[in-house]
Write a protein that holds these residues in place. Structure first.
Motif, PDB file in Angstrom:
ATOM      1  N   GLN A 123       0.825  -1.206   0.000  1.00 52.05           N
ATOM      2  CA  GLN A 123       0.000   0.000   0.000  1.00 52.05           C
ATOM      3  C   GLN A 123       0.862   1.260   0.000  1.00 52.05           C
ATOM      4  O   GLN A 123       0.647   2.193  -0.789  1.00 52.05           O
ATOM      5  N   ALA A 124       1.862   1.288   0.882  1.00 52.40           N
ATOM      6  CA  ALA A 124       2.724   2.463   0.986  1.00 52.40           C
ATOM      7  C   ALA A 124       3.578   2.649  -0.260  1.00 52.40           C
ATOM      8  O   ALA A 124       3.749   3.776  -0.751  1.00 52.40           O
ATOM      9  N   ALA A 125       4.138   1.548  -0.790  1.00 50.84           N
ATOM     10  CA  ALA A 125       4.989   1.652  -1.980  1.00 50.84           C
ATOM     11  C   ALA A 125       4.188   2.063  -3.204  1.00 50.84           C
ATOM     12  O   ALA A 125       4.620   2.912  -3.994  1.00 50.84           O
ATOM     13  N   VAL A 126       3.019   1.450  -3.392  1.00 47.64           N
ATOM     14  CA  VAL A 126       2.180   1.799  -4.545  1.00 47.64           C
ATOM     15  C   VAL A 126       1.705   3.242  -4.443  1.00 47.64           C
ATOM     16  O   VAL A 126       1.644   3.963  -5.456  1.00 47.64           O
ATOM     17  N   ALA A 127       1.391   3.698  -3.247  1.00 46.76           N
ATOM     18  CA  ALA A 127       0.982   5.092  -3.076  1.00 46.76           C
ATOM     19  C   ALA A 127       2.084   6.042  -3.525  1.00 46.76           C
ATOM     20  O   ALA A 127       1.817   7.067  -4.171  1.00 46.76           O
ATOM     21  N   ASP A 128       3.343   5.699  -3.204  1.00 44.93           N
ATOM     22  CA  ASP A 128       4.470   6.525  -3.655  1.00 44.93           C
ATOM     23  C   ASP A 128       4.585   6.513  -5.172  1.00 44.93           C
ATOM     24  O   ASP A 128       4.802   7.565  -5.794  1.00 44.93           O
ATOM     25  N   MET A 129       4.429   5.349  -5.779  1.00 45.91           N
ATOM     26  CA  MET A 129       4.522   5.247  -7.247  1.00 45.91           C
ATOM     27  C   MET A 129       3.400   6.026  -7.924  1.00 45.91           C
ATOM     28  O   MET A 129       3.629   6.746  -8.904  1.00 45.91           O
ATOM     29  N   VAL A 130       2.184   5.880  -7.409  1.00 46.73           N
ATOM     30  CA  VAL A 130       1.037   6.579  -7.995  1.00 46.73           C
ATOM     31  C   VAL A 130       1.184   8.081  -7.831  1.00 46.73           C
ATOM     32  O   VAL A 130       0.894   8.865  -8.750  1.00 46.73           O
ATOM     33  N   ARG A 131       1.662   8.508  -6.669  1.00 49.41           N
ATOM     34  CA  ARG A 131       1.858   9.944  -6.442  1.00 49.41           C
ATOM     35  C   ARG A 131       2.810  10.544  -7.453  1.00 49.41           C
ATOM     36  O   ARG A 131       2.605  11.650  -7.944  1.00 49.41           O
ATOM     37  N   ARG A 132       3.865   9.789  -7.781  1.00 49.65           N
ATOM     38  CA  ARG A 132       4.857  10.275  -8.743  1.00 49.65           C
ATOM     39  C   ARG A 132       4.468   9.983 -10.195  1.00 49.65           C
ATOM     40  O   ARG A 132       5.180  10.372 -11.112  1.00 49.65           O
ATOM     41  N   GLU A 133       3.348   9.267 -10.388  1.00 48.37           N
ATOM     42  CA  GLU A 133       2.913   8.832 -11.722  1.00 48.37           C
ATOM     43  C   GLU A 133       4.041   8.084 -12.418  1.00 48.37           C
ATOM     44  O   GLU A 133       4.334   8.288 -13.599  1.00 48.37           O
ATOM     45  N   ALA A 134       4.689   7.204 -11.635  1.00 48.00           N
ATOM     46  CA  ALA A 134       5.852   6.464 -12.121  1.00 48.00           C
ATOM     47  C   ALA A 134       5.562   4.970 -12.090  1.00 48.00           C
ATOM     48  O   ALA A 134       4.842   4.481 -11.216  1.00 48.00           O
ATOM     49  N   PRO A 135       6.134   4.226 -13.042  1.00 42.85           N
ATOM     50  CA  PRO A 135       5.977   2.772 -13.008  1.00 42.85           C
ATOM     51  C   PRO A 135       6.777   2.172 -11.858  1.00 42.85           C
ATOM     52  O   PRO A 135       7.664   2.817 -11.289  1.00 42.85           O
ATOM     53  N   GLY A 136       6.466   0.931 -11.522  1.00 37.61           N
ATOM     54  CA  GLY A 136       7.200   0.247 -10.463  1.00 37.61           C
ATOM     55  C   GLY A 136       6.965  -1.242 -10.549  1.00 37.61           C
ATOM     56  O   GLY A 136       6.124  -1.709 -11.326  1.00 37.61           O
ATOM     57  N   THR A 137       7.731  -1.987  -9.763  1.00 38.99           N
ATOM     58  CA  THR A 137       7.570  -3.445  -9.739  1.00 38.99           C
ATOM     59  C   THR A 137       7.621  -3.952  -8.307  1.00 38.99           C
ATOM     60  O   THR A 137       8.349  -3.416  -7.461  1.00 38.99           O
ATOM     61  N   ILE A 138       6.837  -5.001  -8.066  1.00 34.60           N
ATOM     62  CA  ILE A 138       6.775  -5.635  -6.752  1.00 34.60           C
ATOM     63  C   ILE A 138       6.830  -7.140  -6.958  1.00 34.60           C
ATOM     64  O   ILE A 138       6.203  -7.676  -7.876  1.00 34.60           O
ATOM     65  N   VAL A 139       7.596  -7.812  -6.106  1.00 38.20           N
ATOM     66  CA  VAL A 139       7.626  -9.275  -6.093  1.00 38.20           C
ATOM     67  C   VAL A 139       7.368  -9.753  -4.671  1.00 38.20           C
ATOM     68  O   VAL A 139       8.045  -9.329  -3.737  1.00 38.20           O
ATOM     69  N   ASN A 140       6.388 -10.623  -4.533  1.00 38.79           N
ATOM     70  CA  ASN A 140       6.074 -11.229  -3.240  1.00 38.79           C
ATOM     71  C   ASN A 140       6.617 -12.656  -3.208  1.00 38.79           C
ATOM     72  O   ASN A 140       6.337 -13.450  -4.111  1.00 38.79           O
ATOM     73  N   ILE A 141       7.399 -12.957  -2.180  1.00 39.91           N
ATOM     74  CA  ILE A 141       7.894 -14.319  -1.982  1.00 39.91           C
ATOM     75  C   ILE A 141       6.824 -15.077  -1.200  1.00 39.91           C
ATOM     76  O   ILE A 141       6.549 -14.767  -0.045  1.00 39.91           O
ATOM     77  N   ILE A 142       6.237 -16.061  -1.843  1.00 38.12           N
ATOM     78  CA  ILE A 142       5.121 -16.789  -1.240  1.00 38.12           C
ATOM     79  C   ILE A 142       5.632 -18.190  -0.889  1.00 38.12           C
ATOM     80  O   ILE A 142       6.661 -18.320  -0.250  1.00 38.12           O
ATOM     81  N   THR A 143       4.957 -19.246  -1.272  1.00 40.83           N
ATOM     82  CA  THR A 143       5.405 -20.605  -0.988  1.00 40.83           C
ATOM     83  C   THR A 143       4.590 -21.581  -1.822  1.00 40.83           C
ATOM     84  O   THR A 143       3.383 -21.356  -2.045  1.00 40.83           O
ATOM     85  N   SER A 144       5.210 -22.667  -2.242  1.00 37.50           N
ATOM     86  CA  SER A 144       4.456 -23.695  -2.951  1.00 37.50           C
ATOM     87  C   SER A 144       3.398 -24.317  -2.042  1.00 37.50           C
ATOM     88  O   SER A 144       2.397 -24.870  -2.518  1.00 37.50           O
ATOM     89  N   SER A 145       3.584 -24.218  -0.730  1.00 35.59           N
ATOM     90  CA  SER A 145       2.599 -24.741   0.207  1.00 35.59           C
ATOM     91  C   SER A 145       1.297 -23.954   0.184  1.00 35.59           C
ATOM     92  O   SER A 145       0.280 -24.408   0.746  1.00 35.59           O
ATOM     93  N   ALA A 146       1.283 -22.786  -0.450  1.00 34.13           N
ATOM     94  CA  ALA A 146       0.051 -22.003  -0.548  1.00 34.13           C
ATOM     95  C   ALA A 146      -1.028 -22.751  -1.322  1.00 34.13           C
ATOM     96  O   ALA A 146      -2.222 -22.428  -1.211  1.00 34.13           O
ATOM     97  N   HIS A 147      -0.631 -23.750  -2.104  1.00 30.70           N
ATOM     98  CA  HIS A 147      -1.610 -24.572  -2.822  1.00 30.70           C
ATOM     99  C   HIS A 147      -2.301 -25.579  -1.906  1.00 30.70           C
ATOM    100  O   HIS A 147      -3.289 -26.194  -2.311  1.00 30.70           O
ATOM    101  N   GLY A 148      -1.790 -25.807  -0.730  1.00 29.32           N
ATOM    102  CA  GLY A 148      -2.385 -26.767   0.199  1.00 29.32           C
ATOM    103  C   GLY A 148      -1.471 -27.044   1.370  1.00 29.32           C
ATOM    104  O   GLY A 148      -1.834 -26.846   2.519  1.00 29.32           O
ATOM    105  N   GLY A 149      -0.261 -27.505   1.076  1.00 26.10           N
ATOM    106  CA  GLY A 149       0.745 -27.664   2.121  1.00 26.10           C
ATOM    107  C   GLY A 149       0.505 -28.833   3.059  1.00 26.10           C
ATOM    108  O   GLY A 149      -0.465 -29.580   2.944  1.00 26.10           O
TER     109      GLY A 149
END
Length: 258
Positions: A123-149
């Motif tokens: 939320q905070a990072a995207v707000a900064d990008m939107v305020r500047r009208e600038a592109p950006g990238t985000i990567v979330n490290i999740i887990t293969s266990s998110a499918h069931g585990g």
């Protein structure tokens, strides 16, 4: 030319494990990197290591279970560098619990670190990008266990499955802002945190990595630097227009049966 030349990258949970590997890879590819961690010792040591090698790095002490600290880490990077171009959410809590023995307190801990912290950091990072009208990238490290585990990962799976859905939701919501958001469902990886988890919860000995590797198709666990290279690619322009993808970074195939 590095893949992340002149980019400002924030790695949450970046003082050890996969996060530290991402910080190293991002510096190598030309970025100015900030990373968070709870313990000043490892964080300051990594910042010193990266700076001594000629990189631009800063450690931000933060307990991401505290929402205010999760968002203030973004604000601190913006104060230092004027912006955040890339965010990596690599922090994770992996303490064990089944559906039957998980307490409300343990469940809330998993939600706080594995879902709420990424939500409000994004939320905070995207707000900064939107305020500047600038592109950006985000990567979330999740887990293969998110499918069931496994049964003993019930609160972890609940939180990380939420992060998987959040990744796609946020990517869809901000595609017209040119903000690309992707995730990695990583498999079993050899990190300091995994070593502590195996010893604490499973009574593992010094040979647990070798024993685990023997049970895996490729004969080895995943390595943090391999994941870091993939993360840098997703953060960079080389990954093109890809957004909303949650990639299974694993050696087991979802849905495959023997």
């Amino acid at each position: 030319m590095g893949l992340l030349d002149d980019k400002v990258v924030l790695v949450n949970g970046g003082s050890q494990g996969v996060g530290a590997a991402v910080a190293r890879a991002a510096v190598r590819e030309g970025a100015a990197v900030a990373f968070t961690g709870r313990r000043p010792g490892p964080g300051e040591a990594l910042a010193k290591e990266l700076t001594a090698a000629g990189g631009r790095a800063m450690f931000v002490r933060a307990d991401l279970a505290d929402t205010a600290q999760a968002t203030s880490s973004v604000a601190e990077v913006v104060r230092a560098h004027g912006r955040v171009d890339c965010l990596v959410n690599a922090a994770g809590l992996t303490s064990r619990g089944t559906l039957l023995d998980t307490t409300p307190e343990l469940f809330d801990q998993h939600i706080a670190v594995n879902l709420r912290a990424p939500f409000f950091a994004m939320q905070a990072a995207v707000a900064d990008m939107v305020r500047r009208e600038a592109p950006g990238t985000i990567v979330n490290i999740i887990t293969s266990s998110a499918h069931g585990g496994q049964p003993f990962l019930a609160p972890y799976v609940a939180a990380k499955a939420g992060l998987m859905g959040l990744t796609r939701n946020a990517a869809h919501a901000h595609r017209w802002d040119r903000i690309r958001i992707n995730g990695l469902n990583i498999g079993w990886t050899a990190t300091e945190g995994e070593d502590a988890t195996q010893r604490t919860f499973h009574g593992a000995g010094d040979d647990w990595r070798e024993r685990a590797a023997a049970r895996l198709p490729m004969g080895r666990l995943g390595q943090p630097d391999e994941i870091a290279d993939f993360v840098v690619f997703l953060l960079s322009d080389r990954s093109g227009v890809v957004t909303g993808s949650v990639i299974d970074w694993d050696q087991n195939v979802l849905g495959g049966l023997d």
